[in-house]
Design a protein around this motif. Structure first.
Motif, mmCIF file in Angstrom:
data_model
loop_
_atom_site.group_PDB
_atom_site.id
_atom_site.type_symbol
_atom_site.label_atom_id
_atom_site.label_comp_id
_atom_site.label_asym_id
_atom_site.label_seq_id
_atom_site.Cartn_x
_atom_site.Cartn_y
_atom_site.Cartn_z
ATOM 1 N N LYS A 133 0.824 -1.206 0.000
ATOM 2 C CA LYS A 133 0.000 0.000 0.000
ATOM 3 C C LYS A 133 0.861 1.260 0.000
ATOM 4 N N LEU A 134 1.971 1.231 0.743
ATOM 5 C CA LEU A 134 2.876 2.384 0.747
ATOM 6 C C LEU A 134 3.548 2.568 -0.611
ATOM 7 N N LEU A 135 3.878 1.468 -1.278
ATOM 8 C CA LEU A 135 4.504 1.571 -2.594
ATOM 9 C C LEU A 135 3.548 2.135 -3.637
ATOM 10 N N ARG A 136 2.268 1.987 -3.404
ATOM 11 C CA ARG A 136 1.284 2.491 -4.366
ATOM 12 C C ARG A 136 1.176 4.019 -4.323
ATOM 13 N N ILE A 137 1.478 4.621 -3.185
ATOM 14 C CA ILE A 137 1.311 6.076 -3.042
ATOM 15 C C ILE A 137 2.173 6.851 -4.042
ATOM 16 N N PRO A 138 3.501 6.651 -4.098
ATOM 17 C CA PRO A 138 4.286 7.395 -5.086
ATOM 18 C C PRO A 138 3.912 7.062 -6.530
ATOM 19 N N THR A 139 3.445 5.835 -6.756
ATOM 20 C CA THR A 139 3.017 5.461 -8.114
ATOM 21 C C THR A 139 1.797 6.265 -8.527
ATOM 22 N N ASP A 140 0.831 6.402 -7.620
ATOM 23 C CA ASP A 140 -0.367 7.191 -7.922
ATOM 24 C C ASP A 140 -0.028 8.660 -8.142
ATOM 25 N N LEU A 141 0.884 9.191 -7.345
ATOM 26 C CA LEU A 141 1.255 10.601 -7.475
ATOM 27 C C LEU A 141 1.990 10.870 -8.784
ATOM 28 N N PHE A 142 2.826 9.944 -9.207
ATOM 29 C CA PHE A 142 3.641 10.166 -10.402
ATOM 30 C C PHE A 142 2.844 9.952 -11.685
ATOM 31 N N PHE A 143 2.095 8.837 -11.756
ATOM 32 C CA PHE A 143 1.413 8.493 -13.010
ATOM 33 C C PHE A 143 -0.028 8.999 -13.078
ATOM 34 N N LYS A 144 -0.654 9.194 -11.899
ATOM 35 C CA LYS A 144 -2.054 9.620 -11.851
ATOM 36 C C LYS A 144 -2.910 8.673 -12.694
ATOM 37 N N ARG A 145 -3.568 9.178 -13.752
ATOM 38 C CA ARG A 145 -4.433 8.317 -14.549
ATOM 39 C C ARG A 145 -3.803 7.949 -15.899
ATOM 40 N N ARG A 146 -2.498 8.065 -15.996
ATOM 41 C CA ARG A 146 -1.803 7.628 -17.217
ATOM 42 C C ARG A 146 -1.542 6.123 -17.083
ATOM 43 N N TYR A 147 -2.586 5.351 -17.330
ATOM 44 C CA TYR A 147 -2.531 3.926 -17.034
ATOM 45 C C TYR A 147 -1.596 3.168 -17.968
ATOM 46 N N GLY A 148 -1.376 3.666 -19.159
ATOM 47 C CA GLY A 148 -0.429 3.012 -20.048
ATOM 48 C C GLY A 148 0.980 3.058 -19.482
ATOM 49 N N CYS A 149 1.406 4.240 -19.063
ATOM 50 C CA CYS A 149 2.739 4.389 -18.463
ATOM 51 C C CYS A 149 2.825 3.648 -17.128
ATOM 52 N N ARG A 150 1.731 3.692 -16.362
ATOM 53 C CA ARG A 150 1.700 2.974 -15.088
ATOM 54 C C ARG A 150 1.878 1.475 -15.314
ATOM 55 N N ALA A 151 1.162 0.950 -16.310
ATOM 56 C CA ALA A 151 1.261 -0.486 -16.596
ATOM 57 C C ALA A 151 2.672 -0.861 -17.027
#
Length: 326
Positions: A133-151
């Protein structure tokens, strides 16, 4: 006769005498033959160890790194004789991929339950859950809704645990002279499957330079961190991966929602995805994300199952490995 004269002349040269002190060549022996013998001797002494120069075409091929090719265009080695066998699709057309073969493809089971969740009960489970859950926080902040880059970023991380676990089980099997129960193959299959997810996402999303730098950093940190965790507590390592896969299922579900809403264009599926998952030729991005999400759900189950085996005080080899579980 020429060789005798040449030898005597060379002895004279070594001794410091002049060749003119010796008798003239015998009748019928021309001076030119003496000169030719000397020149040939010098060439022999100076270049005896030099290999015969290759023909220009071979030298050019060696410099360029190219190898001779067969009529079919398959590159082969003139020395090792290794060549790719002729591989075709079911319709008889040539198989275009070297990174996977037709017998490694499959149709994903999209009917799998996507809502399964392992409720953390023990201390190790809670640590694993909170860590993810903690690792998800910086991922959400950096990629937001850019799901292609997130994936794309997610898959560079998700392909690491299977490789680390398979490698360590492989070394353990060698040290203890024990079978792995199929778990080495199962974990390496998982790593390869996640890598194919990445190869597919790269066709859809072209990473920028700073995203490539981020991948390099994250991969280096995560690989070493997960290696240490797996060495200390395999049950925690597999539980962490199980929770990571739960988050992956959630992220791909959000990806599909944006596709359905029109926020992300539902483009045609890349060719590599069509062949790997045996999708129809008319498949779209939505179809690709759907099968990837199903894969992540299967990886979730495998890793939570592996952690449960360790919690029961057993080794993975004591339980049947889910080889080919897609």
């Amino acid at each position: 006769m020429n060789h005798l004269i040449a030898r005597s002349v060379m002895r004279s040269a070594v001794a410091g005498a002049s060749p003119r002190c010796y008798a003239a060549p015998a009748p019928g022996v021309q001076v030119e033959s003496l000169s030719a013998a000397l020149a040939g001797w010098r060439r022999m002494m100076s270049s005896a160890a030099e290999p015969t120069p290759p023909p220009p075409s071979a030298e050019k091929a060696a410099k360029s790194g190219e190898l001779p090719a067969e009529k079919g265009g398959a590159v082969v080695s003139s020395y090792w004789g290794i060549s790719r066998p002729k591989v075709t699709r079911e319709d008889g057309t040539e198989w275009p991929w070297n990174c996977f073969m037709p017998w490694e493809t499959y149709a994903a089971d999209v009917s799998i339950d996507l809502h399964k969740h392992h409720v953390p009960k023990t201390f190790i489970d809670k640590v694993a859950f909170r860590t993810v859950k903690l690792l998800r926080i910086p991922t959400d902040l950096f990629f937001k809704r850019r799901y292609g880059c997130r994936a794309m970023m997610l898959e560079t991380v998700a392909a690491v645990p299977g490789m680390v676990g398979g490698m360590l089980l492989h070394l353990r099997s060698l040290r203890k002279f024990q079978q792995s129960g199929g778990w080495i193959k199962a974990l390496l299959e998982e790593a390869e499957n996640e890598r194919m997810h990445l190869m597919t996402m790269v066709e859809l999303v072209k990473p920028k330079w700073y995203e490539r730098l981020l991948v390099l950093t994250v991969q280096g940190v995560f690989f070493n961190g997960f290696f240490v965790i797996y060495m200390l507590s395999p049950k925690m390592a597999h539980r962490v991966v199980g929770y990571l896969e739960e988050e992956a299922v959630h992220s791909y579900t959000e990806y599909l929602r944006d596709i359905d809403s029109g926020a992300i264009e539902n483009i045609a599926a890349p060719a590599i995805a069509i062949d790997y998952w045996r999708l129809p030729k008319t498949a779209t991005l939505k179809d690709v994300i759907t099968v990837i999400r199903a894969d992540e759900a299967h990886h979730r189950d495998v890793n939570h199952f592996a952690s449960d085996i360790h919690y029961q005080g057993k080794e993975l080899r004591e339980a049947p490995a889910p080889v080919g579980y897609h």
